[in-house]
Scaffold this active site. Structure first.
Site, PDB file in Angstrom:
ATOM      1  N   SER A 265       2.629  -3.827  -1.996  1.00 20.25           N
ATOM      2  CA  SER A 265       2.915  -4.160  -0.599  1.00 20.25           C
ATOM      3  C   SER A 265       2.248  -5.474  -0.264  1.00 20.25           C
ATOM      4  CB  SER A 265       2.437  -3.055   0.330  1.00 20.25           C
ATOM      5  OG  SER A 265       1.048  -2.878   0.235  1.00 20.25           O
TER       6      SER A 265
ATOM      7  N   THR B 112      -4.406  -9.130   9.504  1.00 23.07           N
ATOM      8  CA  THR B 112      -3.084  -9.348   8.937  1.00 23.07           C
ATOM      9  C   THR B 112      -2.066  -8.694   9.809  1.00 23.07           C
ATOM     10  OG1 THR B 112      -3.929  -9.330   6.764  1.00 23.07           O
ATOM     11  CG2 THR B 112      -1.582  -8.995   6.996  1.00 23.07           C
TER      12      THR B 112
ATOM     13  N   THR C 254       5.618  -2.393   8.717  1.00 26.10           N
ATOM     14  CA  THR C 254       5.649  -2.263   7.255  1.00 26.10           C
ATOM     15  C   THR C 254       5.081  -0.885   6.934  1.00 26.10           C
ATOM     16  OG1 THR C 254       3.541  -3.450   7.147  1.00 26.10           O
ATOM     17  CG2 THR C 254       5.539  -4.726   6.742  1.00 26.10           C
TER      18      THR C 254
ATOM     19  N   LYS D 289       2.271  -5.610  14.807  1.00 27.14           N
ATOM     20  CA  LYS D 289       2.317  -4.769  13.611  1.00 27.14           C
ATOM     21  C   LYS D 289       1.108  -5.126  12.750  1.00 27.14           C
ATOM     22  CE  LYS D 289       3.253  -5.485   9.870  1.00 27.14           C
ATOM     23  NZ  LYS D 289       2.489  -5.860   8.624  1.00 27.14           N
TER      24      LYS D 289
ATOM     25  N   GLU E 166      -4.335   1.792   7.271  1.00 30.47           N
ATOM     26  CA  GLU E 166      -3.898   2.577   6.116  1.00 30.47           C
ATOM     27  C   GLU E 166      -4.947   3.610   5.703  1.00 30.47           C
ATOM     28  OE1 GLU E 166      -3.116  -0.623   3.451  1.00 30.47           O
ATOM     29  OE2 GLU E 166      -1.009  -0.769   4.036  1.00 30.47           O
TER      30      GLU E 166
ATOM     31  N   ASN F 255      -2.560   1.672  -1.436  1.00 28.95           N
ATOM     32  CA  ASN F 255      -2.671   0.340  -2.016  1.00 28.95           C
ATOM     33  C   ASN F 255      -2.706   0.322  -3.537  1.00 28.95           C
ATOM     34  OD1 ASN F 255      -2.740  -1.568   0.272  1.00 28.95           O
ATOM     35  ND2 ASN F 255      -4.341  -0.143   0.932  1.00 28.95           N
TER      36      ASN F 255
END
Lengths: 393, 393
Positions: free
Chosen positions: B393, B186, B153, B175, B266, B388
């Site tokens: 997302s 996650t 993603t 992932k 991220e 974010n």
């Protein structure tokens, strides 16, 4: 009491001051005194539940355990936390110097400190500053504002509030802009009242008021070593209040100060009220609201004006069933009045949610009972990252 | 097994593919298949502990409870979470279509989805994509990389790992770049092995391997609705492994994949290993490490290359004594090998800490026992806020 009537000098019988002792790297007021000059004295305190506790917290707790406070000395520019025995002696010396300047016993003085953890306070500056602050004591609004100003760290504005009852009043000041989390928010707060109280009455009112206000303020999930809320009563009104009315007024003033903390939280662009309704009991509602209020993902989405209810629901689901019984398939989530999630599925279109206002209201309905609770937080922003990465604090 | 030997096709008996079904807004591969073609079959799965659970998780759990998986179909471009009964039927239809294409029963197919919560998957694109993926199945490295690519993603790179044992091997792909928190991070992960296992042996090895790896990976404290780690065994090596050796190899591969998730988190600029030593037991060590790994204040400080040990100590102190007994006055904290906090007080000068490397190592010594645990996290940065807040997302 003047017409303006702000902060800790609004109730009769209190003097305050705020001076520059030279503790802050970039200057400005950094030392405050609040003194009860009234005919009576009662006091109470609520402190951080952190196991790592700053020296002034340990000292003030011991003074409250043994007697009644008549004064509080507060400094910014250093937390006096993780400073070992030398730090404990520094806090003692601070109380002793204030007591000498005010004609009190050291045990009648509370001490509060805020600033960087792990540095000794410069007593060569702090102790003369106390004498200066004692000489500057006044009972007017300017003195209350100077005191509120002196306890600021990254706070952009001083925070004060006043409430009045039937013949008595309450005033308060607070600081806190980061490290704001329950038990307590990272913050210092002094509350004053001219109502006639005893220590036990002051303590029960304060505990109840803090429980649903400061303890439901969670800016960044980080609990401080120095949190202190202290209530001083002068009895100068001569009026013993109805306990329920007094507690409610105290709760109101704490709520307004807590709201000011969130509104001034580091880097925040949105204040967020997370309300959980339909809970089996208040503790369950609070636990779910707190979980949502700590979601970095949701708080970053709010910064982007994105009503990302998936991030809310994902967080609600992390609360254990023994803490908050509910059926996930019944969850509803509304953001700013639009029910974007109905029964754990897609509800109204998210495009209907207007996120432009400063205040964002999230309502989670668990459909598991009648209880509710609200936790206040704020969005997670570039400003927060900047303030907490570019400087030590 | 080719010379390169990457990912899920490294062990004998497995085929994989990754194709573009059109699920992702901005294009690219979005659908993956992993199929056990070996002489035997065993399988196990570990899933999110979130109470709000995505439809594919519920379906795959039920398939594992009733039998053994032979294949997993995975999609990015949509989580199929909070989609109600229609979403549950979509997951069923996905498994059924894959089973038909592969000559299996629907109960032999696991389903994993990742992407935005609260949106139905476009089955008109997904189902033909499954046929396409089945036609593209290969047993080579290119196929393993295509599958690892298709489940990305916000991941910037595909993640794969391989470990070899005495006559057998394990391959894996994963992932995950945000919403990474324990129980699980996650993430989606498929592990393959040619070792001869039964379902019970696969389950016990997988649970132990996940416990100290993915479950100690906490990027942003946010737990997903879709986390899935699935292990498939083909038995194609003909070798039944020593259980302890197999578990250790599986743990090693999970650790390497978890490490890749943190390295690609991220916006991160630092990977942070928080190790707590001197704990009374492993659970206490883990609880303290997890608390530090969730401190926004500390993680923002690391972004600013600031070895702010006060924020570490403040977080250590929030862990209740019944969870982690220790004497706060004995706390030592080292950052990148420099003991900046000794016995809850100032230790070596913080200027001695070199924070320029990507990896930051925090060591907290509780001096309360012999146990230790490490939780991996990353810094909190402008990049995280941007990713974010600017996009859903």
């Amino acid at each position: 009491m003047t017409a303006l009537a702000v902060g800790v000098t609004a109730p009769r019988g209190f003097a305050a001051s705020g001076v520059e002792a030279g503790l802050k790297q970039h200057g400005g007021r950094d030392l405050a005194l609040v003194v009860n000059r009234g005919p009576r004295a009662a006091s109470a305190g609520v402190f951080t539940s952190n196991r790592v506790v700053a020296a002034p917290v340990t000292l003030t707790r011991s003074h409250l355990a043994a007697g009644t406070l008549r004064a509080v000395v507060l400094n910014s520019g250093g937390a006096n936390a993780c400073t070992g025995r030398p730090g404990a002696r520094d806090a003692q010396a601070t109380a002793a110097r204030a007591a000498a300047a005010l004609g009190l016993e050291p045990g009648q003085v509370g001490v509060c400190s805020t600033g960087l953890i792990g540095q000794r306070l410069p007593l060569d500056l702090l102790l003369p500053g106390i004498d200066q602050a004692a000489a500057a004591l006044e009972e007017d609004d300017e003195a209350a504002l100077a005191a509120a100003d002196a306890i600021r760290t990254t706070d952009t504005v001083p925070k004060t509030a006043v409430a009045t009852g039937d013949g008595w009043s309450i005033g308060g000041m607070a600081k806190g802009a980061g490290m704001l989390a329950p038990g307590l928010a990272t913050m210092l707060c002094v509350l004053t009242t001219d109502a006639v109280l005893d220590d036990a009455g002051a303590a029960s009112a304060l505990e109840e008021a803090v429980r649903t206000t400061f303890n439901r303020t969670d800016s960044d999930g980080c609990m401080s070593t120095n949190d202190s809320v202290i209530l001083l009563s002068s009895g100068a009104s001569g009026t013993a209040p109805d306990p329920a009315a007094f507690t409610e007024a105290l709760r109101e003033i704490c709520a307004r100060l807590a709201r000011q903390l969130i509104a001034d939280a580091e880097g925040a662009t949105h204040d967020i009220a997370v309300t959980v309704a339909g809970a089996s009991d208040e503790a369950a509602a609070e636990a779910v609201a707190r979980a949502v209020a700590r979601s970095n993902l949701f708080k970053a989405a709010v910064f982007g004006n994105d009503p990302n209810w998936g991030r809310v629901v994902a967080e609600v689901g992390t609360v254990p069933a023994e803490v908050a019984p509910f059926d996930p398939s019944q969850l509803d989530v509304s953001i700013n009045g639009v029910m974007v999630c109905r029964q754990e599925g897609v509800g109204e279109p998210r495009e209907r949610v207007d996120m432009t206002a400063r205040e964002v209201r999230v309502l989670v309905d668990l459909h598991a009972g009648e209880a509710r609770a609200t936790v206040w937080t704020n969005d997670l922003t570039h400003g927060y990252i900047h303030e907490n990465s570019a400087y030590s604090s």
